[in-house]
Write an enzyme that holds these catalytic residues in place. Structure first.
Site, PDB file in Angstrom:
ATOM      1  N   HIS A 136     -19.486  28.968  47.712  1.00  0.00           N
ATOM      2  CA  HIS A 136     -18.626  29.542  46.733  1.00  0.00           C
ATOM      3  C   HIS A 136     -19.187  29.521  45.353  1.00  0.00           C
ATOM      4  CE1 HIS A 136     -15.174  30.992  44.379  1.00  0.00           C
ATOM      5  NE2 HIS A 136     -14.399  31.214  45.660  1.00  0.00           N
ATOM      6  N   HIS A 137     -19.297  30.803  44.577  1.00  0.00           N
ATOM      7  CA  HIS A 137     -19.860  30.709  43.344  1.00  0.00           C
ATOM      8  C   HIS A 137     -19.384  30.031  42.191  1.00  0.00           C
ATOM      9  CE1 HIS A 137     -22.517  32.948  40.662  1.00  0.00           C
ATOM     10  NE2 HIS A 137     -22.575  34.109  41.156  1.00  0.00           N
ATOM     11  N   ALA A 138     -18.225  29.486  42.587  1.00  0.00           N
ATOM     12  CA  ALA A 138     -17.887  28.146  41.523  1.00  0.00           C
ATOM     13  C   ALA A 138     -18.557  27.204  41.576  1.00  0.00           C
ATOM     14  CB  ALA A 138     -16.092  28.020  42.076  1.00  0.00           C
ATOM     15  N   ASN A 328     -22.475  27.494  36.297  1.00  0.00           N
ATOM     16  CA  ASN A 328     -22.381  28.892  36.271  1.00  0.00           C
ATOM     17  C   ASN A 328     -22.857  29.157  34.649  1.00  0.00           C
ATOM     18  OD1 ASN A 328     -21.648  30.343  38.729  1.00  0.00           O
ATOM     19  ND2 ASN A 328     -20.070  28.702  38.839  1.00  0.00           N
TER      20      ASN A 328
END
Length: 481
Positions: A136-138, A328
């Site tokens: 997941h990009h999180a 991120n």
């Protein structure tokens, strides 16, 4: 024995954006290997190392706002499907692409850490076997995940050494650098002009971003829109030396060249689509240019906000108060693409460089990052995610470029043939990712199949545009001799 769970830390604003409704964003990294994959090596490696990484050993809280540390059963995250040779057929490439495509409609299990690995011992045109890493990009952006990959591999030429990537510091170039011998008054005037231009560009970019959030949409083209949740992926490998040749000859950056090549490819691809549409409507033009005039076609170009890049800095990402932080720490700029037919392919390069030079002379990307954090803290997650999602809805594509290892690397002695990153979970029908690896540039595209049913043709356009630019430069160099 029940799993150990303890509450850890809240998600960053960007991590909350990527797991919000309407933008449940995941990163997919396809790694091709030159030999068949030993599943036991991967399982043993994960058992010894995954608990050391806080993001890959944490799950989301029920409200999606915090990370909760938990024990990880790696067997729950590693999949080795039984592959029917009749099902696969003779085209291993299509089998792998279809397999990854099916993953996009299977959500990650939120009761566990948000990642999984799929091992496909399938021969393709570029590799003997393929591993698909989905996270997941999180959990982190592309630069963070690349640091983790490099920390898990070694140089193929020396299996005792870690791989390296380019180490540099981002420094904003100014028009008055190198003028130390000039008078203080002259330098002061240049500094004032530089600062004024920087402020002006930032203000202009801010109002453009605000307009995009509120109402400013890209022109409806055959590449705009999309209705399918499922995404298709494919990649193409080109020569990094060719890109460097063009970079040196035109005094540009690799990123400028990639954007110029992308502009040329999208122009050619769209022109073919409009030509086909005109033929179906009986309105074919006598000239070769079928593109409408004044197309608004924009890309969200990812920007890494870290000041230091390089393997040593990336390996320290997880250290407390690290200046090259894990997570991120990224933003984007809205990049207007020049969609037109040019007789000289080098025009696409000059247009890309001109636009990017202006974007670099602006605090647009940092402003987006800071504004997102402010909105999340003051107005809440729903409003913050909705505001961030609006530019995605109102632009046409996303582009990113990641610097990979400079030399060939191996995992437990198995040489890696290529690394192809992509992503899914957002509303744009086209995403383009570039990643350099040794002397290769890997071009990965993710598409909505209802909008782009023939992604390999788009990759053909990118490859042909690169060849045309190289040929044009060689022809001009020959004519001067």
């Amino acid at each position: 024995m029940p799993k150990r769970e303890e509450e850890e830390e809240p998600l960053s604003p960007m991590a909350r954006v990527f797991q919000s409704p309407g933008m449940d964003n995941c990163i997919v990294i396809t790694i091709g290997f030159k030999e068949k994959i030993n599943v036991d090596f991967i399982l043993n490696d994960l058992k010894h190392n995954v608990s050391k990484h806080p993001r890959f050993s944490s799950k989301l809280s029920d409200n999606g706002a915090k990370w909760i540390k938990t024990d990880v059963d790696v067997e729950d995250h590693v999949f080795t499907p039984n592959i029917d040779s009749e099902e696969m057929g003779e085209d291993g490439e299509s089998f792998v692409d279809d397999y990854i495509s099916r993953l996009t409609v299977i959500p990650l299990d939120r009761s566990r850490p948000l990642w999984d690995i799929h091992i496909l011992n399938v021969k393709t045109s570029d590799a003997e076997a393929v591993t698909v890493i989905r996270s997941h990009h999180a959990l982190g952006d592309g630069v963070s995940l690349m640091s983790l990959l490099l920390a898990s591999t070694r140089k193929t030429s020396n299996l005792d050494e870690f791989p390296t990537i380019i180490t540099s510091s981002k420094r904003r170039k100014t028009v008055f650098q190198g003028l130390t011998n000039k008078g203080w008054f002259f330098r002061s005037i240049l500094a004032i002009c530089y600062a004024a231009k920087l402020i002006w560009n930032t203000i202009a970019d801010f109002f453009l971003l605000l307009a995009t959030i509120l109402f400013l949409k890209d022109t409806e083209t055959p590449l705009k829109g999309g209705v399918s949740v499922q995404k298709n992926f494919c990649h193409r490998i080109v020569s990094l030396d060719d890109l460097k040749l063009i970079k040196t000859a035109t005094n540009m950056t690799i990123n400028d060249v990639l954007l110029g090549v992308t502009q040329a490819a999208l122009s050619g691809y769209l022109n073919r689509l409009y030509d086909k549409k005109n033929a179906e409507d009986g309105t074919s033009k006598s000239n070769r240019n079928n593109l409408p005039s004044k197309l608004r076609f924009r890309a969200g170009v990812a920007v890494n906000l870290r000041h230091n890049i390089g393997f040593k800095a990336l390996a320290d990402m997880m250290a407390k108060d690290s200046k090259c932080r894990w997570g991120n720490y990224m933003s984007f700029i809205i990049f207007p693409m020049s969609i037109s037919l040019e007789t000289d392919p080098l025009v696409y390069l000059s247009k890309a460089k001109s636009t990017m030079d202006r974007k670099k002379h602006s605090f647009h990307s940092a402003l987006v990052y800071l504004t997102t954090g402010f909105v999340f803290k003051t107005l809440g997650a729903k409003v913050g995610a909705a505001l961030f999602n609006r530019p995605v809805l109102h632009t046409t594509t996303s582009i990113s470029n990641i610097v990979g290892p400079m030399e060939k690397i191996s995992f437990h002695g198995n040489p890696i043939a290529y690394i192809a990153p992509s992503s899914y979970g957002h509303s744009q029908p086209l995403v383009i990712h570039f990643l350099s690896y040794a002397k290769k540039m890997v071009i990965s595209i993710g598409v909505d199949p209802t909008v782009i049913p023939d992604p390999h043709k788009l990759l053909d356009e990118i490859e042909e545009s690169l060849k045309a630019m190289k040929a044009s430069l060689c022809e001009k160099a020959y004519s001067r001799t």
